[in-house]
Design a protein around this motif. Structure first.
Motif, PDB file in Angstrom:
ATOM      1  N   CYS A 307      27.643 -54.069  43.844  1.00  0.00           N
ATOM      2  CA  CYS A 307      28.371 -54.547  42.661  1.00  0.00           C
ATOM      3  C   CYS A 307      29.031 -55.901  42.887  1.00  0.00           C
ATOM      4  O   CYS A 307      29.876 -56.326  42.097  1.00  0.00           O
ATOM      5  CB  CYS A 307      29.391 -53.516  42.188  1.00  0.00           C
ATOM      6  N   LEU A 321      34.443 -47.062  39.614  1.00  0.00           N
ATOM      7  CA  LEU A 321      33.447 -46.841  38.573  1.00  0.00           C
ATOM      8  C   LEU A 321      32.036 -46.884  39.150  1.00  0.00           C
ATOM      9  O   LEU A 321      31.208 -46.013  38.859  1.00  0.00           O
ATOM     10  CB  LEU A 321      33.595 -47.900  37.477  1.00  0.00           C
ATOM     11  N   GLU A 322      31.774 -47.902  39.952  1.00  0.00           N
ATOM     12  CA  GLU A 322      30.438 -48.053  40.512  1.00  0.00           C
ATOM     13  C   GLU A 322      30.077 -46.878  41.426  1.00  0.00           C
ATOM     14  O   GLU A 322      28.930 -46.420  41.447  1.00  0.00           O
ATOM     15  CB  GLU A 322      30.345 -49.370  41.293  1.00  0.00           C
ATOM     16  N   HIS A 324      31.133 -43.870  41.030  1.00  0.00           N
ATOM     17  CA  HIS A 324      30.816 -42.774  40.118  1.00  0.00           C
ATOM     18  C   HIS A 324      29.393 -42.919  39.583  1.00  0.00           C
ATOM     19  O   HIS A 324      28.647 -41.930  39.482  1.00  0.00           O
ATOM     20  CB  HIS A 324      31.814 -42.764  38.961  1.00  0.00           C
ATOM     21  N   LEU A 325      28.982 -44.165  39.258  1.00  0.00           N
ATOM     22  CA  LEU A 325      27.636 -44.380  38.740  1.00  0.00           C
ATOM     23  C   LEU A 325      26.564 -44.015  39.754  1.00  0.00           C
ATOM     24  O   LEU A 325      25.438 -43.681  39.378  1.00  0.00           O
ATOM     25  CB  LEU A 325      27.462 -45.852  38.333  1.00  0.00           C
ATOM     26  N   SER A 326      26.902 -44.090  41.022  1.00  0.00           N
ATOM     27  CA  SER A 326      25.896 -43.816  42.059  1.00  0.00           C
ATOM     28  C   SER A 326      25.736 -42.335  42.365  1.00  0.00           C
ATOM     29  O   SER A 326      24.856 -41.953  43.144  1.00  0.00           O
ATOM     30  CB  SER A 326      26.268 -44.563  43.348  1.00  0.00           C
ATOM     31  N   SER A 332      20.222 -38.603  36.571  1.00  0.00           N
ATOM     32  CA  SER A 332      19.966 -39.568  37.642  1.00  0.00           C
ATOM     33  C   SER A 332      18.505 -39.973  37.732  1.00  0.00           C
ATOM     34  O   SER A 332      18.182 -41.164  37.877  1.00  0.00           O
ATOM     35  CB  SER A 332      20.426 -38.987  38.986  1.00  0.00           C
ATOM     36  N   ILE A 335      17.536 -42.433  35.022  1.00  0.00           N
ATOM     37  CA  ILE A 335      18.089 -43.772  35.230  1.00  0.00           C
ATOM     38  C   ILE A 335      17.341 -44.482  36.353  1.00  0.00           C
ATOM     39  O   ILE A 335      16.966 -45.656  36.232  1.00  0.00           O
ATOM     40  CB  ILE A 335      19.593 -43.695  35.543  1.00  0.00           C
ATOM     41  N   ALA A 398      24.992 -52.453  33.653  1.00  0.00           N
ATOM     42  CA  ALA A 398      25.435 -51.168  34.197  1.00  0.00           C
ATOM     43  C   ALA A 398      24.242 -50.273  34.518  1.00  0.00           C
ATOM     44  O   ALA A 398      24.202 -49.611  35.564  1.00  0.00           O
ATOM     45  CB  ALA A 398      26.368 -50.473  33.211  1.00  0.00           C
ATOM     46  N   LEU A 399      23.226 -50.261  33.628  1.00  0.00           N
ATOM     47  CA  LEU A 399      22.043 -49.432  33.877  1.00  0.00           C
ATOM     48  C   LEU A 399      21.269 -49.937  35.099  1.00  0.00           C
ATOM     49  O   LEU A 399      20.804 -49.144  35.927  1.00  0.00           O
ATOM     50  CB  LEU A 399      21.131 -49.438  32.646  1.00  0.00           C
ATOM     51  N   ALA A 402      23.229 -48.952  38.206  1.00  0.00           N
ATOM     52  CA  ALA A 402      23.118 -47.522  38.479  1.00  0.00           C
ATOM     53  C   ALA A 402      21.722 -47.178  39.001  1.00  0.00           C
ATOM     54  O   ALA A 402      21.573 -46.371  39.938  1.00  0.00           O
ATOM     55  CB  ALA A 402      23.424 -46.718  37.210  1.00  0.00           C
TER      56      ALA A 402
END
Length: 412
Positions: A307, A321-322, A324-326, A332, A335, A398-399, A402
């Motif tokens: 990030c 946040l990042e 959490h996205l991982s 999953s 994505i 963000a996508l 992720a």
């Protein structure tokens, strides 16, 4: 001061006179007496000697002293090198290193033994044998020089081997702890660590030359280990490679979350490894928590790179946040599949990763990848064309981030 024979000065033993040989021969009957006196009286003045077991003094050390006295007397009779070697001295030096006797105590015992032998020769000498005594002293000191060299060399070699053994044993224990093949509580107890623990992950990028010599790599790992010892203490244990690794240390009362330790590690390591050093620390209250803490610390560093966080110490709060996205859930796989159209285009994925890491700065990205800025633009445009992800928009960015994290395209 007596003249030293040129043969002695150049490292060879001189042929002693019959008078010197006769003087030495008169001391042969005193070998056992001198050995007992050294082992049980003279050496008692040396620091740490009194703590040695009685059998070591009476058997091993006394036998070594007798061997030294008899070796000296044999060499007085035969200066051509056929009188024996220093194998017993080397064997005993290795044993003393294994037992933990300090090197200075071992060397002082040999020097003290030489002094006692000199006293015996002096006491045995009659009037008119001063020349013979000087010959023997020259001979004795030259032999002592060779013995001290052999003893010190063997001791240090053995100590280095023991240290390497212990280090590798610790590495295997840490490896088993982190991969779950060894029980945490028993392993940490064997490593001598008590909780709570601080688990640190280091990321130390290698130089531009991936084929750097192995010697340079080993030197770099040693330098990293030296920094760890200074910052986290020598009781900390590590599993390191040239790219970094993990460290487990006792948690300090004045640094419960490891923030200060990471800041100091980052500052010191940048001086020897370059500016791109990253680290993260996670606490573990119990031995069972240590493997999970190591995985979390690794992920924090990995996510921070993805990030665009600048190198240095990282905390969970920096990438909340990042991070959490991982994490993986039922969405999953879908994505991660967004990058399938460029799965066979590693240069596009690497450009995306670098672009995100450098906060969408095309010139900084180009410098990092050693490309022209227009080439970066063309690659990103092609990425958008193939995947449909517009990384210039918050949603597309963000996508893409992720997807990178979930596919593991951001190595730690």
């Amino acid at each position: 001061m007596p003249n030293v024979p040129s043969s002695v000065a150049h490292g060879a033993y001189p042929q002693l006179s019959p008078a010197a040989q006769a003087l030495a021969a008169r001391c042969e009957s005193r070998v056992n007496e001198l050995a007992r006196r050294m082992a049980r009286e003279t050496f008692e003045q040396l620091p740490g000697y009194t703590e040695l077991p009685a059998d070591v003094k009476d058997v091993e050390i006394a036998a070594t002293v007798r061997n030294g006295l008899r070796l000296f007397l044999r060499r007085v009779r035969d200066t051509q090198g056929r009188a024996g070697d220093y194998s017993l001295f080397r064997e005993r030096a290795a044993q003393r290193a294994d037992e933990g006797m300090p090197l200075h105590t071992l060397l002082r015992s040999h020097s003290t033994g030489v002094y006692v032998l000199w006293q015996a020769l002096r006491d045995e000498a009659n009037s008119g044998e001063e020349g013979a005594l000087i010959e023997l002293v020259d001979f004795l000191l030259r032999g002592h020089e060779a013995i001290i060299g052999a003893v010190a060399e063997t001791y240090l070699d053995e100590q280095a081997a023991l240290f390497a053994e212990r280090r590798e044993h610790h590495r295997s224990l840490v490896r088993g702890l982190l991969d779950g093949s060894l029980p945490p509580a028993r392993t940490l107890e064997e490593l001598g660590l008590e909780g709570p623990f601080l688990v640190v992950h280091l990321h130390v990028p290698r130089g531009q030359d991936p084929a750097a010599p192995a010697v340079a790599d080993r030197r770099n790992v040693r330098r990293i280990q030296t920094v760890l010892d200074r910052v986290l203490g020598t009781e900390a244990v590590s599993l390191l490679s040239v790219d970094g690794g993990h460290v487990i240390a006792p948690q300090r009362a004045d640094d419960t979350d490891g923030t200060r330790a990471c800041e100091e590690l980052s500052t010191r390591l940048r001086k020897i490894c370059g500016p791109d050093v990253r680290c993260a620390a996670v606490t573990a209250a119990s031995p069972q928590d240590v493997p999970a803490a190591a995985r979390t610390a690794t992920d924090i560093v990995r996510v921070a790179r993805a990030c665009g966080r600048p190198p240095g110490p990282h905390r969970m709060d920096d990438v909340l946040l990042e991070y959490h996205l991982s994490r993986r859930d039922e969405s999953s796989d879908r994505i991660a599949a967004l990058l399938d159209p460029v799965a066979d285009r590693p240069e596009l994925i690497e450009t995306l990763r670098a672009h995100l890491e450098h906060r969408h700065d095309r010139r900084s990205t180009a410098r990092h990848l050693r490309l022209h800025p227009n080439t970066v633009d063309n690659r990103l445009a092609r990425f958008t064309e193939l995947t449909g992800l517009d990384i210039s928009s918050p949603h597309g960015n963000a996508l893409a981030l992720a997807a990178l994290l979930l596919r593991g395209n951001v190595p730690a």
